[in-house]
Scaffold this active site. Sequence first.
Site, PDB file in Angstrom:
ATOM      1  N   LEU A 123       0.817  -1.209   0.000  1.00  0.00           N
ATOM      2  CA  LEU A 123       0.000   0.000   0.000  1.00  0.00           C
ATOM      3  C   LEU A 123       0.851   1.259   0.000  1.00  0.00           C
ATOM      4  O   LEU A 123       0.517   2.248  -0.644  1.00  0.00           O
ATOM      5  CB  LEU A 123      -0.921   0.002   1.230  1.00  0.00           C
ATOM      6  CG  LEU A 123      -2.205  -0.802   1.151  1.00  0.00           C
ATOM      7  CD1 LEU A 123      -1.966  -2.274   0.907  1.00  0.00           C
ATOM      8  CD2 LEU A 123      -3.036  -0.598   2.413  1.00  0.00           C
ATOM      9  N   GLY A 124       1.917   1.230   0.788  1.00  0.00           N
ATOM     10  CA  GLY A 124       2.738   2.427   0.885  1.00  0.00           C
ATOM     11  C   GLY A 124       3.970   2.193   1.729  1.00  0.00           C
ATOM     12  O   GLY A 124       4.144   1.128   2.317  1.00  0.00           O
ATOM     13  N   HIS A 129       5.434   1.009  14.249  1.00  0.00           N
ATOM     14  CA  HIS A 129       4.200   0.229  14.335  1.00  0.00           C
ATOM     15  C   HIS A 129       3.852  -0.018  15.795  1.00  0.00           C
ATOM     16  O   HIS A 129       4.735  -0.171  16.640  1.00  0.00           O
ATOM     17  CB  HIS A 129       4.350  -1.100  13.582  1.00  0.00           C
ATOM     18  CG  HIS A 129       4.404  -0.927  12.100  1.00  0.00           C
ATOM     19  ND1 HIS A 129       5.336  -1.568  11.308  1.00  0.00           N
ATOM     20  CD2 HIS A 129       3.640  -0.179  11.261  1.00  0.00           C
ATOM     21  CE1 HIS A 129       5.143  -1.219  10.043  1.00  0.00           C
ATOM     22  NE2 HIS A 129       4.127  -0.367   9.988  1.00  0.00           N
ATOM     23  N   TRP A 146       2.838  -2.490  17.446  1.00  0.00           N
ATOM     24  CA  TRP A 146       3.325  -3.703  18.103  1.00  0.00           C
ATOM     25  C   TRP A 146       4.856  -3.686  18.231  1.00  0.00           C
ATOM     26  O   TRP A 146       5.455  -4.647  18.725  1.00  0.00           O
ATOM     27  CB  TRP A 146       2.842  -4.959  17.372  1.00  0.00           C
ATOM     28  CG  TRP A 146       3.451  -5.188  16.020  1.00  0.00           C
ATOM     29  CD1 TRP A 146       4.513  -5.991  15.715  1.00  0.00           C
ATOM     30  CD2 TRP A 146       3.025  -4.629  14.768  1.00  0.00           C
ATOM     31  NE1 TRP A 146       4.786  -5.948  14.362  1.00  0.00           N
ATOM     32  CE2 TRP A 146       3.881  -5.120  13.763  1.00  0.00           C
ATOM     33  CE3 TRP A 146       2.003  -3.748  14.390  1.00  0.00           C
ATOM     34  CZ2 TRP A 146       3.747  -4.758  12.408  1.00  0.00           C
ATOM     35  CZ3 TRP A 146       1.869  -3.399  13.057  1.00  0.00           C
ATOM     36  CH2 TRP A 146       2.735  -3.899  12.083  1.00  0.00           C
ATOM     37  N   ASP A 203      -8.893   0.365   6.892  1.00  0.00           N
ATOM     38  CA  ASP A 203      -9.094   1.812   7.056  1.00  0.00           C
ATOM     39  C   ASP A 203     -10.279   2.138   7.964  1.00  0.00           C
ATOM     40  O   ASP A 203     -10.215   3.069   8.770  1.00  0.00           O
ATOM     41  CB  ASP A 203      -9.323   2.457   5.686  1.00  0.00           C
ATOM     42  CG  ASP A 203      -8.017   2.753   4.963  1.00  0.00           C
ATOM     43  OD1 ASP A 203      -6.977   2.185   5.366  1.00  0.00           O
ATOM     44  OD2 ASP A 203      -8.033   3.543   3.990  1.00  0.00           O
ATOM     45  N   HIS A 220       4.704   7.336  10.308  1.00  0.00           N
ATOM     46  CA  HIS A 220       6.113   6.901  10.231  1.00  0.00           C
ATOM     47  C   HIS A 220       7.033   8.083   9.912  1.00  0.00           C
ATOM     48  O   HIS A 220       8.107   8.224  10.496  1.00  0.00           O
ATOM     49  CB  HIS A 220       6.293   5.855   9.125  1.00  0.00           C
ATOM     50  CG  HIS A 220       5.754   4.489   9.440  1.00  0.00           C
ATOM     51  ND1 HIS A 220       5.974   3.850  10.632  1.00  0.00           N
ATOM     52  CD2 HIS A 220       5.022   3.621   8.666  1.00  0.00           C
ATOM     53  CE1 HIS A 220       5.399   2.635  10.596  1.00  0.00           C
ATOM     54  NE2 HIS A 220       4.814   2.486   9.423  1.00  0.00           N
ATOM     55  N   VAL A 262       6.709   4.223  22.798  1.00  0.00           N
ATOM     56  CA  VAL A 262       5.596   5.047  23.278  1.00  0.00           C
ATOM     57  C   VAL A 262       5.003   4.328  24.483  1.00  0.00           C
ATOM     58  O   VAL A 262       4.652   3.154  24.400  1.00  0.00           O
ATOM     59  CB  VAL A 262       4.520   5.225  22.182  1.00  0.00           C
ATOM     60  CG1 VAL A 262       3.315   5.965  22.744  1.00  0.00           C
ATOM     61  CG2 VAL A 262       5.096   5.970  20.982  1.00  0.00           C
ATOM     62  N   HIS A 303      -1.246   6.556   8.286  1.00  0.00           N
ATOM     63  CA  HIS A 303      -0.274   5.612   8.831  1.00  0.00           C
ATOM     64  C   HIS A 303       1.149   5.972   8.373  1.00  0.00           C
ATOM     65  O   HIS A 303       2.077   6.054   9.196  1.00  0.00           O
ATOM     66  CB  HIS A 303      -0.668   4.202   8.356  1.00  0.00           C
ATOM     67  CG  HIS A 303       0.266   3.098   8.733  1.00  0.00           C
ATOM     68  ND1 HIS A 303      -0.045   2.159   9.688  1.00  0.00           N
ATOM     69  CD2 HIS A 303       1.498   2.749   8.269  1.00  0.00           C
ATOM     70  CE1 HIS A 303       0.945   1.289   9.797  1.00  0.00           C
ATOM     71  NE2 HIS A 303       1.895   1.624   8.930  1.00  0.00           N
ATOM     72  N   GLU A 304       1.314   6.215   7.084  1.00  0.00           N
ATOM     73  CA  GLU A 304       2.667   6.482   6.568  1.00  0.00           C
ATOM     74  C   GLU A 304       3.194   7.831   7.043  1.00  0.00           C
ATOM     75  O   GLU A 304       4.393   7.962   7.324  1.00  0.00           O
ATOM     76  CB  GLU A 304       2.674   6.407   5.037  1.00  0.00           C
ATOM     77  CG  GLU A 304       2.301   5.041   4.453  1.00  0.00           C
ATOM     78  CD  GLU A 304       3.142   3.878   4.972  1.00  0.00           C
ATOM     79  OE1 GLU A 304       4.272   4.117   5.430  1.00  0.00           O
ATOM     80  OE2 GLU A 304       2.651   2.730   4.918  1.00  0.00           O
TER      81      GLU A 304
HETATM   82 ZN    ZN Z   1       3.742   0.965   8.579  1.00  0.00          ZN
END
Ligand code: ZN
Length: 348
Positions: A220-221, A270, A272, A319, A264, A283, A260-261
């Site tokens: 996806l990205g 992520h 997990w 999403d 980052h 975090v 999401h991207e």
């Molecule tokens: Zn990611």
Amino acid sequence: MKRVLIATFVYTFLFWSCDTDNLEYQIPQEEQRVDLGVDPSELDRMAENTVGRQCHSMNVLARQLKENSGMLKRIQNIESHTRIFEKKPDGVGNGGGDNGGGDSIPDNMGTITIPVYVHVLYSTSQENISSFQINSQIAVLNNDFRKSNSDANQVPSEFIGLAADSEVEFVLAGVTRKISPNTSWGTNDAMKYAFNGGVDVITPETHLNIWVCNIGGGILGYAQFPGGSASTDGVVISPQYFGSQGYVSAPFNKGRTATHEVGHYLNLRHIWGDGRCKKDDFVSDTPSSDGPNYGCPSYPTVNCRTNDMTMNYMDYTDDACMYMFSEGQKVRMRALFGVGGVRESMLN
Ligand SMILES: [Zn+2]
């Protein structure tokens, strides 16, 4: 997730440097083996999934760390700076502080506005996405980073107090369009160079650059984490997962791939931690998790003896099933814009 992890193994291609003499903030000895790299076995585990969300940011980070010997040190420095900011977001740090919710100290930066260049690289008319579609993506980013998303009310009561208005906004600065015979671009950053048929980055010190082009392979990205080369700084997203209107493909048709991207791009890992229960996402207010969640999980989903925050934008859910950043993630992102932060130059 637990704030500090003492790494128990050394990866085949990464070594933790103990050369921290130039850091403003010295990471205490017991924390010096915090693992900022990439676990190759985790990349293998993620590769087993070919159905749900596929983000290649960690794969790209692994590649860039191999190619660029200075990058790990830059990431260490950014992490050290983030630790200082978490303790003293206002430069004073009165009243303690934490990188989790509850007793956060205002950083006095107010709303941060990030101007965005979108580069559309297309081989079909569908991939030459409309201005309408691009604007729909900017709107989603603004809603998600300001907690004005219409599904924010779905956050379970357990996490309501942690759901953050990140006070980051986005404004479209310009769009470039380029036709290309390339039908899939892969993840080696070729789209970021005009000499490869792509488009060169534009003023990355002040602008977020997003390349919209077909990546291929069901990906996806991907984003480049802070600490990477300026010439490749930004985010790449396949056109059918960009925006919430137009040429978009369910279940990734609500613009959350960019949310999401960009997370980052603003230094979020992520949720997990890209590893098992003990691997950290740096975090403190995000629960430990054994791995990503896919699809639309029911609540509660229990992992590592706690309920997963499956609705966090940094999980791998669909999403429609992700709708929050945490307060701790907010502080981590905003640290980049603080005094001495790597994205401080974006503030003005
Ligand atoms: Zn990611």
